[in-house]
Design an enzyme around this catalytic site. Sequence first.
Site, PDB file in Angstrom:
ATOM      1  N   ASP A  36      13.467  55.401 -19.752  1.00  0.00           N
ATOM      2  CA  ASP A  36      12.317  55.720 -18.761  1.00  0.00           C
ATOM      3  C   ASP A  36      11.098  56.496 -19.410  1.00  0.00           C
ATOM      4  O   ASP A  36      11.253  57.202 -20.256  1.00  0.00           O
ATOM      5  CB  ASP A  36      12.936  56.604 -17.671  1.00  0.00           C
ATOM      6  CG  ASP A  36      12.273  56.439 -16.240  1.00  0.00           C
ATOM      7  OD1 ASP A  36      10.974  56.709 -16.328  1.00  0.00           O
ATOM      8  OD2 ASP A  36      12.904  55.979 -15.391  1.00  0.00           O
ATOM      9  N   VAL A  62       8.514  50.972 -21.705  1.00  0.00           N
ATOM     10  CA  VAL A  62       8.888  49.627 -22.281  1.00  0.00           C
ATOM     11  C   VAL A  62       7.646  48.622 -22.490  1.00  0.00           C
ATOM     12  O   VAL A  62       7.933  47.481 -22.929  1.00  0.00           O
ATOM     13  CB  VAL A  62      10.156  49.013 -21.400  1.00  0.00           C
ATOM     14  CG1 VAL A  62      11.236  49.936 -21.347  1.00  0.00           C
ATOM     15  CG2 VAL A  62       9.432  48.868 -19.950  1.00  0.00           C
ATOM     16  N   ASN A 104       8.646  42.283 -23.665  1.00  0.00           N
ATOM     17  CA  ASN A 104       9.535  43.152 -24.976  1.00  0.00           C
ATOM     18  C   ASN A 104      11.037  43.070 -24.611  1.00  0.00           C
ATOM     19  O   ASN A 104      11.755  42.854 -25.387  1.00  0.00           O
ATOM     20  CB  ASN A 104       8.988  44.768 -24.613  1.00  0.00           C
ATOM     21  CG  ASN A 104       7.786  44.759 -25.387  1.00  0.00           C
ATOM     22  OD1 ASN A 104       7.250  43.855 -26.216  1.00  0.00           O
ATOM     23  ND2 ASN A 104       6.890  45.648 -24.839  1.00  0.00           N
ATOM     24  N   GLY A 107      12.516  39.715 -25.146  1.00  0.00           N
ATOM     25  CA  GLY A 107      12.653  39.450 -26.792  1.00  0.00           C
ATOM     26  C   GLY A 107      13.997  40.392 -27.310  1.00  0.00           C
ATOM     27  O   GLY A 107      14.624  39.828 -28.020  1.00  0.00           O
ATOM     28  N   TYR A 150       0.931  44.873  -8.537  1.00  0.00           N
ATOM     29  CA  TYR A 150       2.472  44.844  -8.641  1.00  0.00           C
ATOM     30  C   TYR A 150       2.832  43.292  -8.112  1.00  0.00           C
ATOM     31  O   TYR A 150       3.588  42.769  -9.001  1.00  0.00           O
ATOM     32  CB  TYR A 150       2.863  45.772  -7.329  1.00  0.00           C
ATOM     33  CG  TYR A 150       4.259  45.750  -7.214  1.00  0.00           C
ATOM     34  CD1 TYR A 150       5.360  46.304  -8.263  1.00  0.00           C
ATOM     35  CD2 TYR A 150       5.061  45.549  -6.223  1.00  0.00           C
ATOM     36  CE1 TYR A 150       6.431  46.441  -8.206  1.00  0.00           C
ATOM     37  CE2 TYR A 150       6.269  45.635  -5.770  1.00  0.00           C
ATOM     38  CZ  TYR A 150       6.948  46.103  -7.049  1.00  0.00           C
ATOM     39  OH  TYR A 150       8.296  46.450  -6.795  1.00  0.00           O
ATOM     40  N   TYR A 164      11.830  31.803 -20.579  1.00  0.00           N
ATOM     41  CA  TYR A 164      12.752  32.269 -21.661  1.00  0.00           C
ATOM     42  C   TYR A 164      14.313  31.627 -21.513  1.00  0.00           C
ATOM     43  O   TYR A 164      14.916  31.311 -22.389  1.00  0.00           O
ATOM     44  CB  TYR A 164      12.982  33.880 -21.706  1.00  0.00           C
ATOM     45  CG  TYR A 164      12.103  34.384 -22.636  1.00  0.00           C
ATOM     46  CD1 TYR A 164      10.786  34.687 -22.639  1.00  0.00           C
ATOM     47  CD2 TYR A 164      12.616  35.000 -23.987  1.00  0.00           C
ATOM     48  CE1 TYR A 164       9.886  35.241 -23.421  1.00  0.00           C
ATOM     49  CE2 TYR A 164      11.835  35.552 -24.998  1.00  0.00           C
ATOM     50  CZ  TYR A 164      10.473  35.607 -24.724  1.00  0.00           C
ATOM     51  OH  TYR A 164       9.570  36.057 -25.560  1.00  0.00           O
TER      52      TYR A 164
END
Length: 329
Positions: A36, A62, A104, A107, A150, A164
């Site tokens: 966080d 992140v 990220n 990945g 958002y 992905y």
Amino acid sequence: MSSEKKVVLITGGAGFLGSHLCDLFINKGYKVVAMDNLCTGDLRNIEHLFKHPDFEFYHHDVSKFVFVPGRLDYILHFASPASPIDYLKIPIQTLKVGSLGTHNLLGLARVKGARILVASTSEVYGDPLVHPQTEDYWGNVNPIGPRGVYDEAKRFQEAITMAYHTYHGLETRIVRIFNTYGPRMRLNDGRALPAFIGQALRGEDLTVFGDGSQTRSFCYVDDLIDGIYRLLMSDYVYPVNLGNPQEISIREFAEEIIRLTGTSQKIVYKPLPADDPKQRKPDITKAKEILGWEPKIDRAEGLKKTYEYFKNLPKEEWFKDPYQFPKKS
Ligand code: UDP
């Protein structure tokens, strides 16, 4: 940490939903890595876990490259501001965590061979023209309105997560979360429930936006967390709505809070914020069929537990500056 236990990374681990997920996975015997940047999260939500040998905390954003050493079996991406007030205060961070942050973590999931569940939202339906909302509804979103940062980040999140899955064969899950409430919400995040309870505790009038005829459907956090776990463990890769279909107008909701708290204050009406959805109610047929899930805790019970939590906070918390956002990155 020894290595035979399964390891789960929970982003937004110090937040409302993230911290409840940390509790769930610790209780189920997992090793939990919570991450966080504490932009809207609060370490007090997880401080009881710091002494646990299977719990670790990383203070990290992140949206920047994410590194976690060793084994990782599951990733739950729950880092994001999640209230309209937050989007107005920190719009760029909101966009980044849903887009760059998700990239990220996808990945990282690939490198680790982990399964990833991303927290999407009923906001992908925007101000919906279909009621109740089914997963196959594509939504009615204003990309450049205050909620666009958002809504569009979450829509992008769903798109890149599916990509992905289809392109890389990654194991992915997408949950569309409808309005959820319970202990550890921020009293000052501007959402209807903490706003009304905070106002009642401070002896202020309750501010209903618009004429209060707009509807929402509120799910108690324990029900939601159970549904998220079931979805993670399922083999279903398409989005699933989780929420409580019990719908209520915001005016009636404010009246319920007045009765619950016994406040002698009244309702006052304020202008409706831009793009505030007029109605929202999940169709949870999929969750019932695929996950065998439906909410068990009705609003009366859930609100009572939530009120107890807020009432028992140190009194100075009730009076903290309502919409204060100190940090930028
Ligand atoms: N709302 C309100 N008074 C408040 C805060 C919110 O009437 O002090 C309204 C808001 O305009 C919306 C509903 O309550 O129609 C739910 O708002 P919230 O921010 O909790 O969630 P969302 O709009 O994202 O569903």
